[in-house]
Design an enzyme around this catalytic site. Structure first.
Site, PDB file in Angstrom:
ATOM      1  N   ARG A  65     -10.537   2.518   7.473  1.00 48.57           N
ATOM      2  CA  ARG A  65     -10.195   3.371   8.613  1.00 48.57           C
ATOM      3  C   ARG A  65     -10.244   4.832   8.224  1.00 48.57           C
ATOM      4  O   ARG A  65     -10.712   5.678   8.967  1.00 48.57           O
ATOM      5  CB  ARG A  65      -8.786   3.001   9.081  1.00 48.57           C
ATOM      6  CG  ARG A  65      -8.667   2.884  10.575  1.00 48.57           C
ATOM      7  CD  ARG A  65      -7.361   2.223  10.956  1.00 48.57           C
ATOM      8  NE  ARG A  65      -7.551   0.847  11.382  1.00 48.57           N
ATOM      9  CZ  ARG A  65      -6.553  -0.011  11.607  1.00 48.57           C
ATOM     10  NH1 ARG A  65      -5.314   0.366  11.409  1.00 48.57           N
ATOM     11  NH2 ARG A  65      -6.801  -1.226  12.016  1.00 48.57           N
ATOM     12  N   THR A  68       4.116   1.065   1.859  1.00 50.03           N
ATOM     13  CA  THR A  68       5.063   0.223   1.117  1.00 50.03           C
ATOM     14  C   THR A  68       5.655   0.972  -0.068  1.00 50.03           C
ATOM     15  O   THR A  68       6.854   0.883  -0.346  1.00 50.03           O
ATOM     16  CB  THR A  68       4.338  -1.042   0.609  1.00 50.03           C
ATOM     17  OG1 THR A  68       3.722  -1.689   1.716  1.00 50.03           O
ATOM     18  CG2 THR A  68       5.287  -1.988  -0.087  1.00 50.03           C
ATOM     19  N   MET A 102     -12.759 -11.071   7.170  1.00 48.56           N
ATOM     20  CA  MET A 102     -13.229 -12.080   6.213  1.00 48.56           C
ATOM     21  C   MET A 102     -13.211 -11.552   4.779  1.00 48.56           C
ATOM     22  O   MET A 102     -12.958 -12.307   3.852  1.00 48.56           O
ATOM     23  CB  MET A 102     -14.657 -12.510   6.568  1.00 48.56           C
ATOM     24  CG  MET A 102     -14.696 -13.346   7.822  1.00 48.56           C
ATOM     25  SD  MET A 102     -16.365 -13.663   8.323  1.00 48.56           S
ATOM     26  CE  MET A 102     -16.920 -14.639   6.947  1.00 48.56           C
ATOM     27  N   ILE A 103     -13.455 -10.244   4.629  1.00 47.19           N
ATOM     28  CA  ILE A 103     -13.541  -9.747   3.250  1.00 47.19           C
ATOM     29  C   ILE A 103     -12.164  -9.562   2.619  1.00 47.19           C
ATOM     30  O   ILE A 103     -12.055  -9.361   1.418  1.00 47.19           O
ATOM     31  CB  ILE A 103     -14.362  -8.436   3.140  1.00 47.19           C
ATOM     32  CG1 ILE A 103     -13.669  -7.257   3.828  1.00 47.19           C
ATOM     33  CG2 ILE A 103     -15.773  -8.623   3.667  1.00 47.19           C
ATOM     34  CD1 ILE A 103     -14.292  -5.917   3.485  1.00 47.19           C
ATOM     35  N   ARG A 104     -11.123  -9.610   3.426  1.00 46.44           N
ATOM     36  CA  ARG A 104      -9.808  -9.460   2.798  1.00 46.44           C
ATOM     37  C   ARG A 104      -8.984 -10.751   2.834  1.00 46.44           C
ATOM     38  O   ARG A 104      -7.941 -10.822   2.198  1.00 46.44           O
ATOM     39  CB  ARG A 104      -9.032  -8.308   3.420  1.00 46.44           C
ATOM     40  CG  ARG A 104      -8.409  -8.596   4.757  1.00 46.44           C
ATOM     41  CD  ARG A 104      -7.495  -7.455   5.179  1.00 46.44           C
ATOM     42  NE  ARG A 104      -6.666  -7.866   6.291  1.00 46.44           N
ATOM     43  CZ  ARG A 104      -5.860  -7.074   6.952  1.00 46.44           C
ATOM     44  NH1 ARG A 104      -5.772  -5.798   6.616  1.00 46.44           N
ATOM     45  NH2 ARG A 104      -5.121  -7.518   7.942  1.00 46.44           N
ATOM     46  N   GLY A 157       0.804  -1.225   0.000  1.00 50.64           N
ATOM     47  CA  GLY A 157       0.000   0.000   0.000  1.00 50.64           C
ATOM     48  C   GLY A 157       0.833   1.270   0.000  1.00 50.64           C
ATOM     49  O   GLY A 157       2.011   1.264  -0.387  1.00 50.64           O
ATOM     50  N   ASP A 196      -8.666  -0.863   0.565  1.00 48.27           N
ATOM     51  CA  ASP A 196      -9.550   0.295   0.744  1.00 48.27           C
ATOM     52  C   ASP A 196      -9.806   1.077  -0.543  1.00 48.27           C
ATOM     53  O   ASP A 196     -10.653   1.963  -0.562  1.00 48.27           O
ATOM     54  CB  ASP A 196      -8.950   1.253   1.789  1.00 48.27           C
ATOM     55  CG  ASP A 196      -8.991   0.664   3.179  1.00 48.27           C
ATOM     56  OD1 ASP A 196      -9.758  -0.289   3.379  1.00 48.27           O
ATOM     57  OD2 ASP A 196      -8.260   1.154   4.050  1.00 48.27           O
TER      58      ASP A 196
END
Ligand SMILES: Nc1ncnc2c1ncn2[C@@H]1O[C@H](COP(=O)(O)OP(=O)(O)OP(=O)(O)O)[C@@H](O)[C@H]1O
Ligand SMILES: O=P(O)(O)OC[C@H]1O[C@](O)(CO)[C@@H](O)[C@@H]1O
Ligand SMILES: [Mg+2]
Length: 498
Positions: free
Chosen positions: A286, A213, A380-382, A210, A241
């Site tokens: 977030r 990084t 769970m979604i990622r 991201g 995101d």
């Protein structure tokens, strides 16, 4: 074409204002090329910038039976991708990026390449697909046979042994969530990382992660360049995101939105089946609410979507509780989707109803009993594997990345801009994060679909529109080489600005 002086940053954002106080180190390193009618190419570095004598070789793809039949397979060196897709008759042509893709000449011979791949930051569906396609692409397209994985993120460069990656070892990994290499959020020691590249003879490094990084990758590139190493540093942007500036969409986002539907469906079933049932679904985000916004729009079962960008209040006229009470009276149940960063001010006042599963709180605040079911599918979604569309996207990203490295480009991030893959300088990806613009049409679509109040006064909305106008005005009038060429970093229509 003429080289331009590095431009001054617009003062439209607080980040830019801060950069003006402490000038960004990138400001002096931008490779800007001007053309007619306000055309500007924001180019990426190339190994020959500091190693001008590097030899070139014919691209082995010209002899690859799969690719040699493709008409115009190689990208023209002058091809660029426009950042601003919607134009008016007299608009300046504006910012462009170098088009990604294979070049006729390459700067590495197959047996010379020692490639390394690392994944950093949080998980995201598709990480394994990118790893797989980098490995297979290097092997199958360019005949490279030396690819290693760095385990555990940046710190793995100097604290772990490498793992050998071959088409065989990565064959099935796209069917799994997570990253086979592991990841972390710490341990960026630039000198040690570049020492490790040097010691291991790594001359192509693919860094998947991201915004943090990519900032890390840019300083690695700087150090590689300072030491004069023939090593291509390539960033592959990742964030679940979908808040990376400039690019159309980040991989894994589609999958995450799709997975979120399962939680929303469950919340809807629970809410519908209870008296005054409320299903609350907490989704990642977030700092930005793209997942919540798209999951809401996709579902059509959501009655209220709360995101960090849109302030709301609980009590009093026009507040959330009043809306909840009204919706329950009207339809007997409701579904609320909330991004994790929403209502930070309320949390500060210990008023965060979202994180509490205490239904008494609601009962006290509303005038009748409710049944609240709270579903938190955050991880769970990622953690799931990427869906079909993300798999194809990851494949193209990986291919664009390795074509760029083979062609000698370095110090860049690769991603689609208006549907075309492009090489983008690191600073454009890291200088700001995208946010949902609540005065844009996409958020209006959400409000239309949920019929929720916007929780803002008329005055608030007018102020926001005014701020947006100022932001656009400043970006549009910022001159490059005397021409009105710059558009807002956000005006690529990314993440729903249409
Ligand atoms: N400004 C920076 N300079 C150098 N390295 C950085 C910088 N910011 C972050 N890093 C490094 O990048 C790695 C990942 O950072 P971070 O935890 O911010 O995740 P990210 O890449 O932004 O991904 P995510 O989308 O999950 O937030 C960490 O190893 C961190 O040390
Ligand atoms: O729990 P972790 O691994 O820090 O990651 C969670 C965070 O990562 C993000 O997706 C940012 O990349 C946030 O929205 C989320 O809160
Ligand atoms: Mg981050």
């Amino acid at each position: 074409m003429k080289l331009l002086e590095p431009r001054k940053e617009p003062l439209a954002s607080s980040a830019a204002a801060a950069a003006a106080k402490a000038p960004c180190k990138w400001a002096m390193k931008k490779k800007l090329v001007g053309g007619d009618a306000g055309y500007v190419l924001e180019d990426v570095p190339h190994l020959t910038d500091y190693m001008p004598e590097l030899p070139t070789y014919p691209n082995p793809l010209q002899d690859n039976p799969a690719y040699s039949v493709v008409k115009q397979y190689f990208v023209n060196t002058d091809d660029t991708v426009t950042q601003k897709i919607v134009v008016r008759k007299n608009s300046a042509r504006g910012t462009h990026f170098r088009r990604a893709g294979p070049r006729q000449r390459v700067y590495f011979q197959p047996d010379e390449v020692n490639a390394a791949i690392v994944t950093c930051g949080g998980l995201c569906p598709g990480l394994n697909t990118v790893i797989r396609e980098l490995v297979c692409g290097l092997y199958d397209m360019y005949g490279v046979t030396s690819v290693v994985g760095i385990e555990g993120g940046y710190k793995g460069f100097y604290s772990r042994n490498t793992v050998t990656l071959t088409p065989k070892s990565v064959n099935d990994i796209h069917k799994r969530g997570g990253t086979i290499l592991g990841t972390s959020r710490g341990g960026h020691d630039t000198a040690k990382i570049v020492d490790s590249l040097q010691d291991r003879g790594i001359n192509q490094v693919y860094i998947i992660g991201g915004d943090g990084t990519q900032q890390g990758a840019s300083v690695i590139y700087e150090e590689v360049r300072r030491r004069g190493l023939k090593c291509a540093v390539v960033g592959v942007p990742k964030t679940i995101d979908n808040d990376i500036a400039v690019i159309d969409k980040s991989f894994g986002f589609d999958t995450a939105v799709e997975e979120a539907q399962r939680a929303i469906n469950a919340a809807h079933v629970e809410a519908e089946s209870a008296e005054n049932g409320i299903g609350v679904v907490k989704l990642m985000g977030r700092n930005s609410g793209f997942i919540a916004m798209y999951a809401t729009l996709a579902s059509r079962d959501v009655d209220c979507c709360l995101i960090p960008e849109s302030p709301f209040y609980l009590e009093g006229k026009g507040g959330l509780l009043e809306f909840v009470e009204k919706r329950l009276k009207d339809s007997g149940h409701m579904v609320i989707v909330v991004a994790e960063g929403a209502g930070q001010d309320l949390i500060a006042q210990s008023m965060n109803f979202v994180d509490t599963q205490d239904q008494d709180h609601f009962k006290k605040k509303t005038n009748f009993p409710i049944t609240l079911k709270y579903i938190d599918p955050t991880y769970m979604i990622r953690a799931v594997r990427s869906n079909a569309s993300d798999n194809v996207y990851c494949t193209l990203l990986a291919h664009s990345a390795l074509h760029g490295a083979m062609a000698g480009y370095s110090g860049f991030t690769v991603a689609p801009v208006n549907g075309r893959h492009a090489y983008i300088p690191f600073y454009r990806i890291t200088e700001k994060q995208n946010k949902v613009v609540i005065t844009d049409r996409m958020w209006a679509r959400v409000l239309c679909s949920t019929n929720q109040p916007c929780f803002l006064s008329h005055e608030d909305v007018e102020n926001m529109k005014h701020d947006d106008d100022e932001r656009h005005h400043l970006h549009n009038t910022q001159l490059l080489d005397g021409s009105p060429a710059k558009c807002s970093p956000n005006c690529n229509g990314s993440a729903g600005a249409e």
